[in-house]
Scaffold this motif. Structure first.
Motif, mmCIF file in Angstrom:
data_model
loop_
_atom_site.group_PDB
_atom_site.id
_atom_site.type_symbol
_atom_site.label_atom_id
_atom_site.label_comp_id
_atom_site.label_asym_id
_atom_site.label_seq_id
_atom_site.Cartn_x
_atom_site.Cartn_y
_atom_site.Cartn_z
ATOM 1 N N ASP A 269 0.969 -1.176 0.016
ATOM 2 C CA ASP A 269 -0.140 -0.031 -0.012
ATOM 3 C C ASP A 269 0.961 1.237 -0.133
ATOM 4 O O ASP A 269 1.623 1.592 1.100
ATOM 5 N N HIS A 345 -2.363 2.137 9.431
ATOM 6 C CA HIS A 345 -2.830 0.812 9.549
ATOM 7 C C HIS A 345 -2.144 -0.330 9.412
ATOM 8 O O HIS A 345 -1.166 -0.353 8.863
ATOM 9 N N THR A 369 1.327 0.826 7.734
ATOM 10 C CA THR A 369 1.497 1.759 6.701
ATOM 11 C C THR A 369 1.922 3.143 7.437
ATOM 12 O O THR A 369 1.304 3.262 8.681
ATOM 13 N N GLU A 371 1.372 6.957 6.423
ATOM 14 C CA GLU A 371 0.731 7.797 5.391
ATOM 15 C C GLU A 371 0.303 9.082 5.788
ATOM 16 O O GLU A 371 -1.027 9.475 5.844
ATOM 17 N N GLU A 386 3.171 7.677 1.206
ATOM 18 C CA GLU A 386 3.007 6.435 2.280
ATOM 19 C C GLU A 386 4.217 5.365 1.846
ATOM 20 O O GLU A 386 4.428 5.037 0.855
HETATM 21 MN MN LIG Z 1 -2.760 2.828 3.278
#
Ligand SMILES: [Mn+2]
Length: 417
Positions: A269, A345, A369, A371, A386
């Motif tokens: 991500d 998260h 992550t 971000e 991120e």
């Molecule tokens: Mn994310």
């Protein structure tokens, strides 16, 4: 993945259960999209975590009785007609191999109800553990919930328990192999971002840019995205979950990407912001550098024992201080106009990975992550940056290190592509 990973997961899960308990987990099936078409099948992630199996309809049963634990699978019977239309279903031997469960403990699905009858009534099980995940009050009934109701109607003496949280909490801590899969997903994602940047020009549609990313994923054998790609130009970047990708990247726009590849079911991500014409304006540079500062400083504070909530507190403190310094806001409370989401998260088999972390401390093996972002709608500037990181024994390791990140690095990359 080594089968020992799944064997160990089953062992740890069973350790937490009382005696005389049976647990049943369902792989699930592909949901209908329209007409006779279905969405691609994805295995229930808790089922996969305990079984290692990525095939629909299969059932996993874990039992603990008078101290003895056992794992069993129920698979589809071979069907020559279906085999010609959609291919062979997983055989008993293949299921045994993927899961590390002995082949003598792999049965056919049509034996499942008879097996349960024997266990519940004759053997004398008292507890039934199911994954009773429910995302909202109105969410449709899952296979496990329907099954729970059916069991209750037939064996009302059984105590039904929810195994969801126990498995999700186990998933919060990643093994070395899981971390390597996420690192690989991040590497492919980064390659896709760089290929997109190489081909980016003012005047392109957001979805055209997205296509360059998708090309790299497929070229690397990646079949699934971690989530719907966000490719947002200019003002569109100030909408948090913008997924239309129908706009045009005009000369002078910042392009905000939030995207990820999925590698062997593990997700990356990454959010990335760059100028479509290769040069930041002074204002864009200022905003970008504030967000990058938050990313770097919040990442640096990560270590075991740090409360998860402090990541968000620290992000808000840095962003507020810097936004006051440039005159964007006057008081820290006004930051919520320009920054309004969480900074972190967990990441893993799900992109917004499961496990109760909100009021807890960081532990080694957690993958998160980081971000931070700023979204200034009135100026058409949205910036989010991120990284994916893993908490180590004494600090943190960034898993997504393959991208130009500073203003200078990004401008140099765009100039020399
Ligand atoms: Mn994310």
């Amino acid at each position: 993945m080594e089968t020992s990973f799944f064997q160990n997961n089953r062992k740890r899960f069973l350790e937490g259960l009382p005696d005389k308990s049976l647990s049943v987990f369902f792989a699930g099936e592909a949901p209908t999209s329209s007409g006779d078409q279905t969405h691609p099948f994805v295995p229930n992630r808790n089922f996969y975590y305990l079984s290692g199996i990525e095939e629909p309809k299969i059932i996993l049963v874990l039992s603990k009785f008078e101290g003895k634990t056992e794992a069993r699978l129920f698979v589809e019977k071979p069907d020559p007609v279906m085999a010609r239309w959609i291919g062979e279903a997983m055989t008993k031997e293949e299921a045994a191999q993927a899961s590390g469960i002995e082949v003598k403990n792999v049965y056919y699905l049509d034996e499942f109800h008879g097996f349960l009858q024997g266990q519940f009534l004759l053997a004398g099980y008292e507890h039934l553990y199911l994954d009773l995940e429910r995302r909202s009050w109105d969410a449709p009934q899952t296979t496990a919930q329907v099954f729970a109701n059916e069991v209750k109607a037939r064996y009302p003496f059984l105590q039904i328990h929810n195994a969801y949280n126990a498995i999700c909490d186990m998933r919060l801590i990643k093994s070395q192999e899981e971390i390597e899969y996420i690192r690989q997903a991040g590497k492919i994602t980064s390659d896709g971002i760089k290929y997109l940047m190489k081909n980016a020009k003012p005047g392109m549609k957001e979805y055209e840019l997205e296509a360059y990313f998708d090309f790299v994923l497929k070229s690397n054998g990646v079949k699934h995205h971690a989530f719907h790609t966000i490719a947002a130009a200019g003002k569109n970047a100030t909408i948090l979950h913008y997924e239309n990708n129908n706009g045009t990247a005009e000369d002078g726009d910042l392009m905000l990407l939030d995207l990820g590849a999925q590698y062997k079911l593990y997700n990356a991500d990454i959010s990335y912001t760059f100028p479509i014409n290769g040069k930041f304006s002074e204002r864009q540079k200022t905003i970008y550098n504030i967000v990058l500062k938050a990313l770097r400083e919040v990442t640096a504070m990560i270590k075991p024992g740090l409360p998860f909530s402090e990541l968000q507190e620290k992000t808000k403190a840095i962003l507020a201080e810097e936004c006051i310094a440039i005159g964007l806001i006057e008081k820290p409370e006004e930051l919520s106009k320009y920054y309004f989401h969480g900074v972190s998260h967990p990441l893993g088999l799900d992109t917004h990975d499961v496990g109760r972390i909100r009021d807890r401390e960081l532990k080694p093996g957690m993958v998160l992550t980081i971000e931070p972002g700023l979204y200034i709608e009135e100026e058409g500037i949205g910036v989010r940056i991120e990284d994916d990181v893993v908490v180590t024994e004494n600090g943190v390791e960034v898993l997504t290190t393959d991208l130009p990140r500073t203003v200078e690095e990004i401008e140099a990359f765009m100039a020399n592509r």
